[in-house]
Design a protein around this motif. Structure first.
Motif, mmCIF file in Angstrom:
data_model
loop_
_atom_site.group_PDB
_atom_site.id
_atom_site.type_symbol
_atom_site.label_atom_id
_atom_site.label_comp_id
_atom_site.label_asym_id
_atom_site.label_seq_id
_atom_site.Cartn_x
_atom_site.Cartn_y
_atom_site.Cartn_z
ATOM 1 N N THR A 124 -31.827 -3.784 14.186
ATOM 2 C CA THR A 124 -31.102 -3.904 12.926
ATOM 3 C C THR A 124 -30.033 -2.817 12.911
ATOM 4 O OG1 THR A 124 -32.640 -2.446 11.752
ATOM 5 C CG2 THR A 124 -33.107 -4.797 11.698
ATOM 6 N N LEU A 125 -28.874 -3.183 12.390
ATOM 7 C CA LEU A 125 -27.733 -2.271 12.388
ATOM 8 C C LEU A 125 -27.001 -2.474 11.072
ATOM 9 C CD1 LEU A 125 -26.501 -0.243 14.402
ATOM 10 C CD2 LEU A 125 -24.975 -2.061 15.168
ATOM 11 N N SER A 126 -27.179 -1.562 10.143
ATOM 12 C CA SER A 126 -26.630 -1.704 8.803
ATOM 13 C C SER A 126 -25.140 -1.375 8.771
ATOM 14 C CB SER A 126 -27.382 -0.770 7.850
ATOM 15 O OG SER A 126 -26.677 -0.569 6.654
ATOM 16 N N VAL A 127 -24.440 -2.031 7.851
ATOM 17 C CA VAL A 127 -23.017 -1.725 7.651
ATOM 18 C C VAL A 127 -22.838 -0.328 7.071
ATOM 19 C CG1 VAL A 127 -22.351 -4.128 7.366
ATOM 20 C CG2 VAL A 127 -23.038 -2.804 5.358
ATOM 21 N N MET A 128 -23.942 0.297 6.636
ATOM 22 C CA MET A 128 -23.860 1.630 6.039
ATOM 23 C C MET A 128 -23.785 2.738 7.086
ATOM 24 S SD MET A 128 -23.625 1.354 2.851
ATOM 25 C CE MET A 128 -23.909 3.071 2.404
ATOM 26 N N VAL A 129 -24.045 2.413 8.361
ATOM 27 C CA VAL A 129 -24.068 3.460 9.390
ATOM 28 C C VAL A 129 -22.768 4.279 9.412
ATOM 29 C CG1 VAL A 129 -24.191 3.916 11.873
ATOM 30 C CG2 VAL A 129 -25.832 2.355 10.813
ATOM 31 N N PRO A 130 -21.579 3.632 9.507
ATOM 32 C CA PRO A 130 -20.351 4.443 9.521
ATOM 33 C C PRO A 130 -20.162 5.248 8.241
ATOM 34 C CG PRO A 130 -19.904 2.172 10.191
ATOM 35 C CD PRO A 130 -21.286 2.195 9.639
ATOM 36 N N VAL A 131 -20.601 4.691 7.119
ATOM 37 C CA VAL A 131 -20.448 5.380 5.834
ATOM 38 C C VAL A 131 -21.304 6.644 5.796
ATOM 39 C CG1 VAL A 131 -20.726 5.173 3.339
ATOM 40 C CG2 VAL A 131 -19.951 3.191 4.683
ATOM 41 N N VAL A 132 -22.563 6.519 6.227
ATOM 42 C CA VAL A 132 -23.479 7.672 6.238
ATOM 43 C C VAL A 132 -22.966 8.752 7.193
ATOM 44 C CG1 VAL A 132 -25.815 8.441 6.797
ATOM 45 C CG2 VAL A 132 -25.471 6.270 5.599
ATOM 46 N N LEU A 133 -22.535 8.334 8.388
ATOM 47 C CA LEU A 133 -22.049 9.315 9.359
ATOM 48 C C LEU A 133 -20.815 10.037 8.847
ATOM 49 C CD1 LEU A 133 -22.477 7.332 12.703
ATOM 50 C CD2 LEU A 133 -23.957 9.105 11.770
ATOM 51 N N LYS A 134 -19.907 9.283 8.236
ATOM 52 C CA LYS A 134 -18.675 9.895 7.733
ATOM 53 C C LYS A 134 -18.976 10.943 6.661
ATOM 54 C CE LYS A 134 -14.018 8.662 6.216
ATOM 55 N NZ LYS A 134 -13.072 7.558 5.939
ATOM 56 N N LYS A 135 -20.006 10.687 5.879
ATOM 57 C CA LYS A 135 -20.368 11.604 4.797
ATOM 58 C C LYS A 135 -20.823 12.959 5.335
ATOM 59 C CE LYS A 135 -23.620 11.990 0.916
ATOM 60 N NZ LYS A 135 -24.706 11.302 0.173
ATOM 61 N N HIS A 136 -21.480 12.962 6.500
ATOM 62 C CA HIS A 136 -22.119 14.189 6.996
ATOM 63 C C HIS A 136 -21.390 14.832 8.181
ATOM 64 C CE1 HIS A 136 -25.790 13.770 4.556
ATOM 65 N NE2 HIS A 136 -25.660 12.468 4.748
ATOM 66 N N ILE A 137 -20.403 14.155 8.772
ATOM 67 C CA ILE A 137 -19.905 14.581 10.074
ATOM 68 C C ILE A 137 -19.173 15.921 10.026
ATOM 69 C CG2 ILE A 137 -17.711 13.321 9.930
ATOM 70 C CD1 ILE A 137 -19.955 13.753 13.044
ATOM 71 N N ARG A 138 -18.384 16.161 8.982
ATOM 72 C CA ARG A 138 -17.607 17.403 8.948
ATOM 73 C C ARG A 138 -18.512 18.625 8.902
ATOM 74 N NH1 ARG A 138 -12.568 19.662 7.856
ATOM 75 N NH2 ARG A 138 -11.600 17.598 7.923
ATOM 76 N N SER A 139 -19.487 18.626 8.001
ATOM 77 C CA SER A 139 -20.361 19.797 7.886
ATOM 78 C C SER A 139 -21.174 19.982 9.167
ATOM 79 C CB SER A 139 -21.286 19.667 6.680
ATOM 80 O OG SER A 139 -22.110 18.519 6.792
#
Length: 406
Positions: A289-304
C-alpha cells in the motif's frame, strides 16, 4: 580516534540480469495482462468482451500509471522479453520464458500465478545467477557480507550458499531484510559498525565489508488487481541488483580507492504515518500500500531532519546548502521535486537522483546505491564535496547520511 573509525564506500558494481523494457511496452503489456485476468475471473470469453475490458483498463492506466515521460525503461526479470512479443488480431501472444523458474503463470487459466513458496524458489535461482556475475571465480573474499532485500527470503539465503560454495568460511553473512526503499541506510550503518568493532578488537581485524542488494520486485506483480494503487506500484517499481564495499579509510587511502567517506547518520520514525506505506506477504505475492499522503508527510518533516543531520558535521544548512549535492531516493516522480522545492535546491543539486529514476524506475533499496555510484563517477562533482543522502520507507521512516567524495 575519529580517523581510526572512518570508513569509505566504494567499488559500486551494478549487475543487469535482464534487458530493460521500455516503459511504453510495459504499459501495453500490463493493460493486456489486467484485461486477460479480469476476463478469466469473470467468464468473459468473446473477443468483443475482451476489447471492452481492455479499453477500460487502458483508460485507468492512462490516468494512474507512470508514463514514459517519468520512466524511460525498467529492468523486469519476470516480464515478457521484447523478442517474445507478437501481435495479432488485437491481442498479444506471449512466448513462454526460456527457463521454467521464470514461469510464474504455469496454469494459463489461473491469473493468480504460482504461490509465494514457488516464487521464492524462483527468486533463489535468479539471485544465484546474479551473484555469479558479482563475484567471479577469482574474487577475493570479503570479511563480511550484508545482504539487503525486501523481495525474497530464503534460509539458507542465496548469499550464504554462495559463500559456502566458494569456501569463504571466514566470511560472515548478515541479512538486512524488509526495510523497503531505505534499506541501504541501515546496511551501511551495520557495515560501519562491523569495521568499528574490529578496530576496537571486539572482532578479528577487518578490511572490507560488502553490501549486496538483490531487489526482484517484478516477482510480486499482481495482474488481478487493477485499482489505482496497484497500477501505480506495478508501473513504478523495477528490479535492481548492485554490490559495493566499505573499507576503513586508511585502507582506502593506501590503495588509492575513490569513494564516499561516511561522516554522519541519522534516522527518525515520523508520527501518524504507519499506514501510509506497507509491504505485507500474501498467499501469492507481497502486497504494497502506498498512500498519496507520503510526499505530504515527508515534505512536512524534511527541512528539520536535514538541518539536524547536517549539524552533526557542523554544517549550517541554511547558509551552506548551495555547496552540497543531494542523493534523494526517488520514491515516485514527485518525491524529489517536493523535497527540492521545500529545501530550495537548484536543479544541478538533485539531477543525479532524477536521472537514475528516469533510467531505472524505483528499484527499492538498490536505488540509492545506484545514485551514489553516479555521483562518484560524475567528474563535475569534485572531491571534497559533501553529499546529503536521504531515504524513506515503511514506518514512515526517514533516514539520512552525510558523505564526502574522496
Amino acid at each position: 580516534m575519529a580517523n581510526l573509525h572512518s570508513a569509505v564506500l566504494a567499488d559500486f558494481t551494478p549487475v543487469r540480469v535482464s534487458k530493460p523494457v521500455p516503459q511504453r511496452i510495459t504499459l501495453e503489456l500490463a493493460a493486456f495482462g489486467f484485461a486477460k485476468a479480469y476476463c478469466l475471473n469473470n467468464d468473459i470469453c468473446d473477443k468483443e468482451g475482451f476489447r471492452r475490458v481492455h479499453r477500460e483498463v487502458k483508460e485507468k492506466l492512462d490516468k494512474y500509471a507512470l508514463s514514459p515521460s517519468h520512466i524511460k525503461r525498467r529492468q523486469l526479470v519476470f516480464f515478457p522479453r521484447l523478442t517474445d512479443i507478437r501481435f495479432s488480431d488485437g491481442e498479444f501472444t506471449l512466448a513462454e520464458p526460456e527457463y521454467e523458474h521464470l514461469q510464474l503463470f504455469k496454469d494459463k487459466n489461473d491469473p493468480k500465478g504460482v504461490d509465494l513458496k514457488a516464487r521464492h524458489e524462483s527468486y533463489g535461482k535468479v539471485v544465484d545467477g546474479c551473484l555469479n556475475q558479482m563475484y567471479d571465480d577469482g574474487a577475493k573474499a570479503p570479511d563480511d557480507v550484508i545482504h539487503v532485500t525486501c523481495s525474497g527470503y530464503l534460509a539458507p539465503s542465496p548469499v550464504e550458499r554462495m559463500v559456502a560454495r566458494k569456501e569463504w568460511f571466514d566470511t560472515t553473512v548478515t541479512h538486512s531484510y524488509h526495510m523497503g526503499c531505505y534499506g541501504a541506510f541501515p546496511a551501511i550503518k551495520m557495515a560501519h559498525g562491523f569495521l568499528s568493532s574490529s578496530q576496537c578488537l571486539v572482532t578479528p581485524p577487518k578490511e572490507r565489508v560488502d553490501i549486496i542488494h538483490t531487489e526482484l520486485l517484478s516477482i510480486h506483480n499482481n495482474i488481478e488487481d487493477f485499482r489505482a494503487e496497484n497500477i501505480i506500484t506495478m508501473t513504478l517499481f523495477a528490479d535492481g541488483f548492485i554490490r559495493y564495499s566499505m573499507y576503513p579509510e586508511p585502507v582506502a587511502r593506501e590503495r588509492k580507492i575513490p569513494g564516499l567517506k561516511v561522516l554522519a547518520f541519522n534516522e527518525h520514525l515520523l508520527p501518524d504515518s504507519a499506514e501510509d506505506m506497507t509491504w505485507v506477504p500474501g498467499s501469492h505475492q507481497f502486497h504494497m500500500t502506498l498512500s498519496v499522503m507520503v510526499p505530504v508527510v515527508l515534505k512536512k518533516h524534511i527541512r528539520s531532519f536535514v538541518q539536524s543531520l547536517l549539524r552533526r558535521v557542523e554544517i549550517d544548512f541554511d547558509t551552506e546548502k548551495d555547496g552540497l549535492t543531494f542523493a534523494i531516493h526517488p520514491g515516485g516522480p514527485k518525491i524529489v521535486e517536493h523535497i527540492q522545492d521545500e529545501l530550495g535546491l537548484r536543479e544541478d543539486q538533485v539531477e543525479v537522483s532524477k536521472e537514475v529514476f528516469r533510467e531505472n524506475g524505483n528499484m527499492s533499496s538498490a536505488t540509492v546505491p545506484h545514485i551514489l555510484k553516479a555521483i562518484l563517477d560524475d567528474k563535475s562533482i569534485p572531491r571534497g564535496r559533501r553529499v546529503v543522502c536521504l531515504g524513506f520507507g515503511p514506518g514512515l521512516t526517514i533516514t539520512g547520511l552525510v558523505l564526502e567524495k574522496v
